[in-house]
Motif scaffolding. Structure first.
Motif, PDB file in Angstrom:
ATOM      1  N   PRO A 182       2.043  -5.469   4.702  1.00  0.00           N
ATOM      2  CA  PRO A 182       1.479  -6.335   5.730  1.00  0.00           C
ATOM      3  C   PRO A 182       2.366  -7.553   5.971  1.00  0.00           C
ATOM      4  CG  PRO A 182       0.261  -6.590   3.695  1.00  0.00           C
ATOM      5  CD  PRO A 182       1.306  -5.540   3.441  1.00  0.00           C
ATOM      6  N   LEU A 189       0.091  -4.098   9.576  1.00  0.00           N
ATOM      7  CA  LEU A 189       0.765  -3.352   8.525  1.00  0.00           C
ATOM      8  C   LEU A 189       1.969  -2.626   9.101  1.00  0.00           C
ATOM      9  CD1 LEU A 189       0.073  -2.910   5.517  1.00  0.00           C
ATOM     10  CD2 LEU A 189      -1.012  -0.772   6.151  1.00  0.00           C
ATOM     11  N   THR A 190       3.117  -2.828   8.470  1.00  0.00           N
ATOM     12  CA  THR A 190       4.333  -2.128   8.871  1.00  0.00           C
ATOM     13  C   THR A 190       4.615  -1.029   7.869  1.00  0.00           C
ATOM     14  OG1 THR A 190       5.257  -4.093   9.919  1.00  0.00           O
ATOM     15  CG2 THR A 190       6.798  -2.352   9.348  1.00  0.00           C
ATOM     16  N   PHE A 191       4.931   0.143   8.384  1.00  0.00           N
ATOM     17  CA  PHE A 191       5.161   1.294   7.522  1.00  0.00           C
ATOM     18  C   PHE A 191       6.628   1.675   7.456  1.00  0.00           C
ATOM     19  CE2 PHE A 191       0.943   2.785   6.473  1.00  0.00           C
ATOM     20  CZ  PHE A 191       0.147   2.235   7.465  1.00  0.00           C
ATOM     21  N   GLY A 192       6.995   2.239   6.330  1.00  0.00           N
ATOM     22  CA  GLY A 192       8.281   2.887   6.238  1.00  0.00           C
ATOM     23  C   GLY A 192       8.192   4.252   6.918  1.00  0.00           C
ATOM     24  N   THR A 193       9.327   4.931   6.985  1.00  0.00           N
ATOM     25  CA  THR A 193       9.356   6.224   7.662  1.00  0.00           C
ATOM     26  C   THR A 193       8.713   7.326   6.829  1.00  0.00           C
ATOM     27  OG1 THR A 193      11.571   6.576   6.817  1.00  0.00           O
ATOM     28  CG2 THR A 193      11.388   5.700   9.053  1.00  0.00           C
ATOM     29  N   ARG A 230      -3.104  14.046  19.735  1.00  0.00           N
ATOM     30  CA  ARG A 230      -1.780  14.599  20.092  1.00  0.00           C
ATOM     31  C   ARG A 230      -1.642  14.598  21.599  1.00  0.00           C
ATOM     32  NH1 ARG A 230       1.232  16.982  16.327  1.00  0.00           N
ATOM     33  NH2 ARG A 230       0.282  17.126  14.269  1.00  0.00           N
ATOM     34  N   TYR A 270       0.311   5.156   1.056  1.00  0.00           N
ATOM     35  CA  TYR A 270      -0.556   6.112   1.737  1.00  0.00           C
ATOM     36  C   TYR A 270       0.012   7.510   1.543  1.00  0.00           C
ATOM     37  CZ  TYR A 270      -3.222   2.576   4.277  1.00  0.00           C
ATOM     38  OH  TYR A 270      -4.045   1.540   4.603  1.00  0.00           O
ATOM     39  N   TYR A 318      -1.256   3.052  16.514  1.00  0.00           N
ATOM     40  CA  TYR A 318       0.090   3.426  16.102  1.00  0.00           C
ATOM     41  C   TYR A 318       0.482   4.727  16.812  1.00  0.00           C
ATOM     42  CZ  TYR A 318      -0.093   0.303  11.986  1.00  0.00           C
ATOM     43  OH  TYR A 318      -0.166  -0.789  11.135  1.00  0.00           O
ATOM     44  N   LEU A 371       3.753   7.348   2.429  1.00  0.00           N
ATOM     45  CA  LEU A 371       4.121   6.227   3.293  1.00  0.00           C
ATOM     46  C   LEU A 371       3.879   4.909   2.574  1.00  0.00           C
ATOM     47  CD1 LEU A 371       2.228   7.515   6.438  1.00  0.00           C
ATOM     48  CD2 LEU A 371       4.711   7.358   6.260  1.00  0.00           C
ATOM     49  N   PHE A 410      -2.353   7.379  16.388  1.00  0.00           N
ATOM     50  CA  PHE A 410      -3.367   7.117  15.375  1.00  0.00           C
ATOM     51  C   PHE A 410      -3.996   5.750  15.617  1.00  0.00           C
ATOM     52  CE2 PHE A 410      -3.084  10.577  12.456  1.00  0.00           C
ATOM     53  CZ  PHE A 410      -1.770  11.021  12.487  1.00  0.00           C
ATOM     54  N   PHE A 413       0.824  -1.198   0.000  1.00  0.00           N
ATOM     55  CA  PHE A 413       0.000   0.000   0.000  1.00  0.00           C
ATOM     56  C   PHE A 413       0.857   1.246   0.000  1.00  0.00           C
ATOM     57  CE2 PHE A 413      -3.771  -2.413   0.812  1.00  0.00           C
ATOM     58  CZ  PHE A 413      -3.352  -3.482   1.578  1.00  0.00           C
ATOM     59  N   LEU A 421      -5.254   6.218   2.207  1.00  0.00           N
ATOM     60  CA  LEU A 421      -4.815   5.299   1.172  1.00  0.00           C
ATOM     61  C   LEU A 421      -4.771   5.989  -0.186  1.00  0.00           C
ATOM     62  CD1 LEU A 421      -4.049   2.343   0.548  1.00  0.00           C
ATOM     63  CD2 LEU A 421      -6.450   2.010  -0.094  1.00  0.00           C
ATOM     64  N   GLY A 481       8.382   7.486  11.522  1.00  0.00           N
ATOM     65  CA  GLY A 481       7.257   6.890  10.823  1.00  0.00           C
ATOM     66  C   GLY A 481       6.183   6.421  11.795  1.00  0.00           C
ATOM     67  N   GLY A 483      -8.068   7.130  11.976  1.00  0.00           N
ATOM     68  CA  GLY A 483      -8.683   8.255  12.641  1.00  0.00           C
ATOM     69  C   GLY A 483      -7.820   9.491  12.455  1.00  0.00           C
ATOM     70  N   GLN A 533       0.058  11.291   3.353  1.00  0.00           N
ATOM     71  CA  GLN A 533      -0.209  11.971   4.612  1.00  0.00           C
ATOM     72  C   GLN A 533       0.133  13.450   4.475  1.00  0.00           C
ATOM     73  OE1 GLN A 533       1.990  10.673   8.119  1.00  0.00           O
ATOM     74  NE2 GLN A 533       0.336  11.325   9.458  1.00  0.00           N
ATOM     75  N   ARG A 538       0.098  17.222   9.558  1.00  0.00           N
ATOM     76  CA  ARG A 538      -0.790  17.217  10.719  1.00  0.00           C
ATOM     77  C   ARG A 538      -2.145  16.550  10.440  1.00  0.00           C
ATOM     78  NH1 ARG A 538       1.482  20.535  14.578  1.00  0.00           N
ATOM     79  NH2 ARG A 538      -0.452  20.693  15.770  1.00  0.00           N
ATOM     80  N   LYS A 539      -2.136  15.647   9.472  1.00  0.00           N
ATOM     81  CA  LYS A 539      -3.349  14.909   9.145  1.00  0.00           C
ATOM     82  C   LYS A 539      -3.089  13.412   9.246  1.00  0.00           C
ATOM     83  CE  LYS A 539      -6.041  18.367   7.824  1.00  0.00           C
ATOM     84  NZ  LYS A 539      -7.343  18.659   8.484  1.00  0.00           N
ATOM     85  N   GLU A 540      -4.161  12.634   9.124  1.00  0.00           N
ATOM     86  CA  GLU A 540      -3.989  11.203   9.166  1.00  0.00           C
ATOM     87  C   GLU A 540      -3.592  10.662   7.795  1.00  0.00           C
ATOM     88  OE1 GLU A 540      -6.802  12.787   9.097  1.00  0.00           O
ATOM     89  OE2 GLU A 540      -8.419  11.614   8.156  1.00  0.00           O
ATOM     90  N   PRO A 541      -2.937   9.510   7.741  1.00  0.00           N
ATOM     91  CA  PRO A 541      -2.623   8.881   6.449  1.00  0.00           C
ATOM     92  C   PRO A 541      -3.906   8.440   5.751  1.00  0.00           C
ATOM     93  CG  PRO A 541      -1.288   7.930   8.211  1.00  0.00           C
ATOM     94  CD  PRO A 541      -2.359   8.743   8.870  1.00  0.00           C
TER      95      PRO A 541
END
Lengths: 110, 117
Positions: free
Chosen positions: A91, A98-102, B113, A36, B35, A87, B90, A34, A46, B42, B109, A38, A41-44
């Motif tokens: 999985p 799910l593991t994310f990169g930085t 913070r 994503y 998370y 991002l 999150f 996946f 898809l 990340g 979501g 971002q 200051r917002k959520e990721p």
């Protein structure tokens, strides 16, 4: 080797240019991948899913290279609104988590 | 359809205080996640749940506890807050499209913070 690695950037790209960045992963059993997006200051959210060799959605193309264990994201004709952090999510086997990169920070310059 | 809702959005704690973050989803998702996101690090998985009544540790579980008493809610607790827990948290959920298969696509979501002084 980290489970998921991305070049953090930043990538500063002029408007209209094409930009690509990669994400490498270590778990060869992963079946889906996946990208994503971002915003600050917002959520990721898809952007694209990749289940086979690749996926294309308008100006965005995601490609999967299983042999070398990386996925890439290509953005053509970049817009100012493409400025964000991208991002990569991979999985584990069974897709439980799910593991994310930085993340890779992209800034489109007017 | 609210999706994934986190409360509170902002909180300031003193070292040693406790608090609970609440995550609620109205999409009937089986899987839920917590998370934390820190600059340069990340998104790191704290705990997750694959169904009501189940929880599992993620990458960075120390100092946190979770509970999933109801399918739609996933609570994250800090028993004794530390400055190292200052972060953006999150919550996410994912959809079990088939009976025993989860695509792994997460819905997030808006984040909470937390600052620990």
């Amino acid at each position: 080797r980290k489970e998921v690695e991305q070049d953090p950037g930043p990538f500063n790209v002029p408007e209209g240019a094409t930009v690509a960045f990669n994400c490498t992963y270590s778990n060869s059993a992963s079946q889906s991948f996946f990208w994503y997006r971002q915003d600050c200051r917002k959520e990721p959210k898809l952007l694209m899913s990749v289940y086979s060799s690749g996926n294309e959605d308008g100006r965005f193309t995601a490609q999967l290279n299983r042999a070398s264990q990386y996925i890439s994201l290509l953005i053509r004709d970049s817009k100012l609104s493409d400025s964000a952090t991208y991002l990569c999510g991979v999985p584990n086997f069974g897709n439980e988590k799910l593991t994310f990169g930085t993340g890779t920070r992209l800034t489109i310059i007017p | 359809n609210a999706g994934v809702t986190q409360t509170p959005k902002f909180r300031v704690l003193k070292t040693g205080q406790s608090m609970t973050l609440l995550c609620a989803q109205d999409m009937n998702h089986e899987y839920m996640y917590w998370y934390r996101q820190d600059p340069g690090m990340g998104l790191r998985l704290i705990h997750y749940s694959v169904g009501e009544g189940t929880t599992a540790k993620g990458e960075v579980p120390d100092g946190y506890n979770v509970s999933r008493l109801k399918k739609q809610n996933f609570l994250l607790g800090l028993e004794s807050a530390a400055p190292s827990q200052t972060s953006v948290y999150f919550c996410a959920s994912s959809y079990d499209e088939r009976r025993d298969f989860n695509t792994g696509e997460l819905f997030f979501g808006e984040g909470s913070r937390l600052t620990v002084l």
